[in-house]
Design a protein around this motif. Structure first.
Motif, PDB file in Angstrom:
ATOM      1  N   VAL A  68       0.854  -1.185   0.000  1.00 15.98           N
ATOM      2  CA  VAL A  68       0.000   0.000   0.000  1.00 15.98           C
ATOM      3  C   VAL A  68       0.890   1.235   0.000  1.00 15.98           C
ATOM      4  N   ALA A  69       0.400   2.317  -0.620  1.00 13.50           N
ATOM      5  CA  ALA A  69       1.160   3.558  -0.718  1.00 13.50           C
ATOM      6  C   ALA A  69       0.214   4.726  -0.523  1.00 13.50           C
ATOM      7  N   GLY A  70       0.699   5.775   0.170  1.00 16.74           N
ATOM      8  CA  GLY A  70      -0.208   6.875   0.456  1.00 16.74           C
ATOM      9  C   GLY A  70       0.483   8.164   0.832  1.00 16.74           C
ATOM     10  N   THR A  71      -0.224   8.944   1.640  1.00 14.46           N
ATOM     11  CA  THR A  71       0.243  10.266   2.032  1.00 14.46           C
ATOM     12  C   THR A  71       1.470  10.158   2.929  1.00 14.46           C
ATOM     13  N   GLY A  72       2.171  11.292   3.057  1.00 11.03           N
ATOM     14  CA  GLY A  72       3.363  11.310   3.888  1.00 11.03           C
ATOM     15  C   GLY A  72       4.485  10.452   3.346  1.00 11.03           C
ATOM     16  N   GLY A  73       4.458  10.171   2.028  1.00 15.78           N
ATOM     17  CA  GLY A  73       5.494   9.346   1.427  1.00 15.78           C
ATOM     18  C   GLY A  73       5.529   7.935   1.977  1.00 15.78           C
ATOM     19  N   THR A  74       4.368   7.433   2.414  1.00 14.97           N
ATOM     20  CA  THR A  74       4.316   6.153   3.117  1.00 14.97           C
ATOM     21  C   THR A  74       4.122   4.977   2.169  1.00 14.97           C
ATOM     22  N   VAL A  75       4.937   3.953   2.312  1.00 17.54           N
ATOM     23  CA  VAL A  75       4.772   2.677   1.627  1.00 17.54           C
ATOM     24  C   VAL A  75       4.900   1.572   2.672  1.00 17.54           C
ATOM     25  N   LEU A  76       3.902   0.690   2.745  1.00 17.24           N
ATOM     26  CA  LEU A  76       3.922  -0.451   3.651  1.00 17.24           C
ATOM     27  C   LEU A  76       3.796  -1.731   2.852  1.00 17.24           C
ATOM     28  N   ARG A  77       4.342  -2.816   3.417  1.00 18.73           N
ATOM     29  CA  ARG A  77       4.289  -4.109   2.759  1.00 18.73           C
ATOM     30  C   ARG A  77       4.024  -5.199   3.791  1.00 18.73           C
ATOM     31  N   THR A  78       3.158  -6.144   3.433  1.00 17.58           N
ATOM     32  CA  THR A  78       2.967  -7.339   4.250  1.00 17.58           C
ATOM     33  C   THR A  78       3.299  -8.574   3.427  1.00 17.58           C
ATOM     34  N   THR A  79       3.861  -9.573   4.075  1.00 15.25           N
ATOM     35  CA  THR A  79       4.113 -10.859   3.421  1.00 15.25           C
ATOM     36  C   THR A  79       3.515 -12.010   4.221  1.00 15.25           C
ATOM     37  N   ASP A  80       2.709 -11.662   5.246  1.00 12.55           N
ATOM     38  CA  ASP A  80       2.093 -12.693   6.077  1.00 12.55           C
ATOM     39  C   ASP A  80       0.587 -12.511   6.207  1.00 12.55           C
ATOM     40  N   GLY A  81      -0.024 -12.048   5.111  1.00 16.23           N
ATOM     41  CA  GLY A  81      -1.471 -11.910   5.085  1.00 16.23           C
ATOM     42  C   GLY A  81      -2.028 -10.805   5.938  1.00 16.23           C
TER      43      GLY A  81
END
Length: 363
Positions: A68-81
Motif C-alpha cells: 500500500v502507498a499513500g500520504t506522507g510518502g508512506t509505503v507499507l508491505r505485508t508478506t504474512d497476510g
C-alpha cells in the motif's frame, strides 16, 4: 516494524460482507479450495496503529503479500497476510503523496508520487523496500502525473494531466528503472478542464500485452481513452458517468480481459449525490452502457473477483458494492470507508483507504 493493529478481537473490527458476496466469491473459488461451507467471506479490517496515512495506492500480489502507498510518502508491505506490516517508505519522501503502486512480487515494486513539477516522481525497489531508486523526477512544471500501469514485468506506462492540450504518457521497457516521454501525436485533444482523477491508482489500467485504457474527469464529458499499441495511438469515447464539474468523472477502470470492462466514479464531494456513476463495456471501450442499478454513491475503486466472469467489487468512502452480473446491477454489501481495491489470481482481495485502513477478504 509497524503493525496495522493487533489480532486480538478487542482491537480488530470484522465487517461481515453480505451473503451475496459469499455466493459470488465461492462461485469463483475452485471446489477443492473452498474449505468448510460455514466459512463466510468478509473484510478483515486492520487499523493503522501508528500511521494515519491515507492509502490510495494498493497492489495485491497474493493472499499473503500486498503493498500500500499513500500520504506522507508512506509505503507499507505485508508478506504474512496482514498479520504484520513493514514500513518500507523511500528515504526522504515524507513530503510526497504516493497515489499508485504496482508490485511484481514481494520484493519488486514501483510507486508513483503525484503533484505538479518535481512532486511527480517514480521509485523502484528490487529489495522489498529495503532500498529504493528514484527512476523519474518530472522536470516539466505543466505536467502532473496521476496513475501508472504495467503490461508485464518490463513494459509499463504512467500518465500525466494534459500538457499543451493532450494527456502526456511516460513509457518504460525495463520494469520502471527508466522512463521516457511518448510522442503525443497519437493522443486526441483534451477537453477544457479534463484531467485524470488520482483517487485509487486506477485511472490507467492495462489488460494483456498491448491494450490500455485511460479514464478522465473534470471536463464537459467523462471519457475513456483506449490504446491497442501500448500508448502510441488512442481513441476517445464518452461514457454516461456524470461530468461537467472538476469533482465529477470516471475515477476507476477495471477490465477482466481486453473486451469486458467497467467504470465507476461520480462526484467525490460528500454533500453531492452521484446518480448513474457506473457503466460497462463489452467491446473494449468503444461503447459504454450505464448500469441499470449503479452504486448509491461515489465510488473510487473497482476490481473483478478472481476467476469470475460476472462478479466485481466497487469501493468508496461510504461503502463496498458488489455486482454479480458484470456491472449491470450493484448492491451495497459493506459500509466501511475504502478508496481502492485490488485482487490477485490466488483469490487474495485487498482494500485500503483513509486513516491507515487496510482489509483483506477472508474466506
Amino acid at each position: 516494524m509497524r503493525r496495522l493493529g493487533s489480532r486480538r478481537p478487542a482491537r480488530r473490527a470484522r465487517r461481515t460482507v453480505a451473503a451475496a458476496v459469499c455466493g459470488a466469491v465461492l462461485a469463483a473459488v475452485p471446489a477443492h479450495a473452498r474449505g468448510q461451507e460455514h466459512r463466510v467471506p468478509h473484510w478483515q479490517l486492520e487499523e493503522a496503529g501508528t500511521t494515519g496515512a491515507r492509502f490510495r495506492g494498493l497492489s495485491a500480489v497474493s493472499r499473503d503479500t500486498a503493498w500500500v502507498a499513500g500520504t506522507g510518502g508512506t509505503v507499507l508491505r505485508t508478506t504474512d497476510g496482514g498479520a504484520s506490516w513493514r514500513n518500507v517508505s523511500p528515504p526522504g519522501a515524507a513530503e510526497l503523496q504516493f497515489r499508485d503502486v504496482e508490485a511484481f512480487d514481494a520484493r519488486r515494486a514501483v510507486v508513483l508520487a503525484i503533484g505538479a513539477g518535481e512532486a511527480s516522481r517514480v521509485y523502484r525497489t528490487d529489495h522489498g523496500g529495503a532500498s529504493w531508486t528514484e527512476s523519474f523526477r518530472n522536470p516539466d512544471a505543466q505536467a502532473s502525473y496521476d496513475c501508472l500501469t504495467f503490461f508485464d514485468r518490463r513494459h509499463g506506462l504512467a500518465m500525466s494531466d494534459p500538457v499543451d492540450g493532450r494527456f502526456r504518457l511516460l513509457t518504460t521497457s525495463d520494469g520502471g528503472r527508466s522512463w521516457k516521454v511518448l510522442p503525443s501525436k497519437g493522443m486526441p485533444a483534451a477537453l477544457d478542464g479534463e484531467a485524470g482523477l488520482a483517487a485509487s491508482g486506477q485511472c490507467l489500467v492495462a489488460s494483456g500485452p498491448r491494450d490500455v485504457w485511460l479514464a478522465t474527469g473534470g471536463g464537459a464529458r467523462a471519457r475513456v481513452l483506449h490504446s491497442a499499441d501500448r500508448g502510441l495511438t488512442w481513441t476517445a469515447t464518452d461514457t454516461p458517468i456524470p461530468a461537467g464539474d472538476p469533482a465529477k468523472g470516471v475515477f476507476a477502470l477495471a477490465f477482466r480481459d481486453r473486451t469486458h470492462g467497467l467504470v465507476v466514479g461520480g462526484d467525490y464531494r460528500v454533500d453531492q449525490a452521484s446518480p448513474g456513476a457506473a457503466a460497462t463495456t463489452g467491446d473494449g471501450g468503444r461503447t459504454w452502457q450505464p448500469s441499470a442499478t449503479p452504486p448509491p454513491a461515489y465510488r473510487s475503486g473497482a476490481a473483478w473477483l478472481p476467476h469470475s466472469r460476472a462478479a466485481a467489487l466497487a469501493v468508496g468512502p461510504t461503502g463496498t458494492d458488489l455486482t454479480t452480473d458484470g456491472g449491470r446491477t450493484w448492491r451495497t454489501v459493506d459500509t466501511g470507508s475504502y478508496d481502492t481495491v485490488d485482487c490477485a489470481p490466488d483469490l487474495g482481495c485487498w482494500a485500503a483507504g483513509e486513516q491507515g485502513r487496510v482489509a483483506r477478504l477472508e474466506y
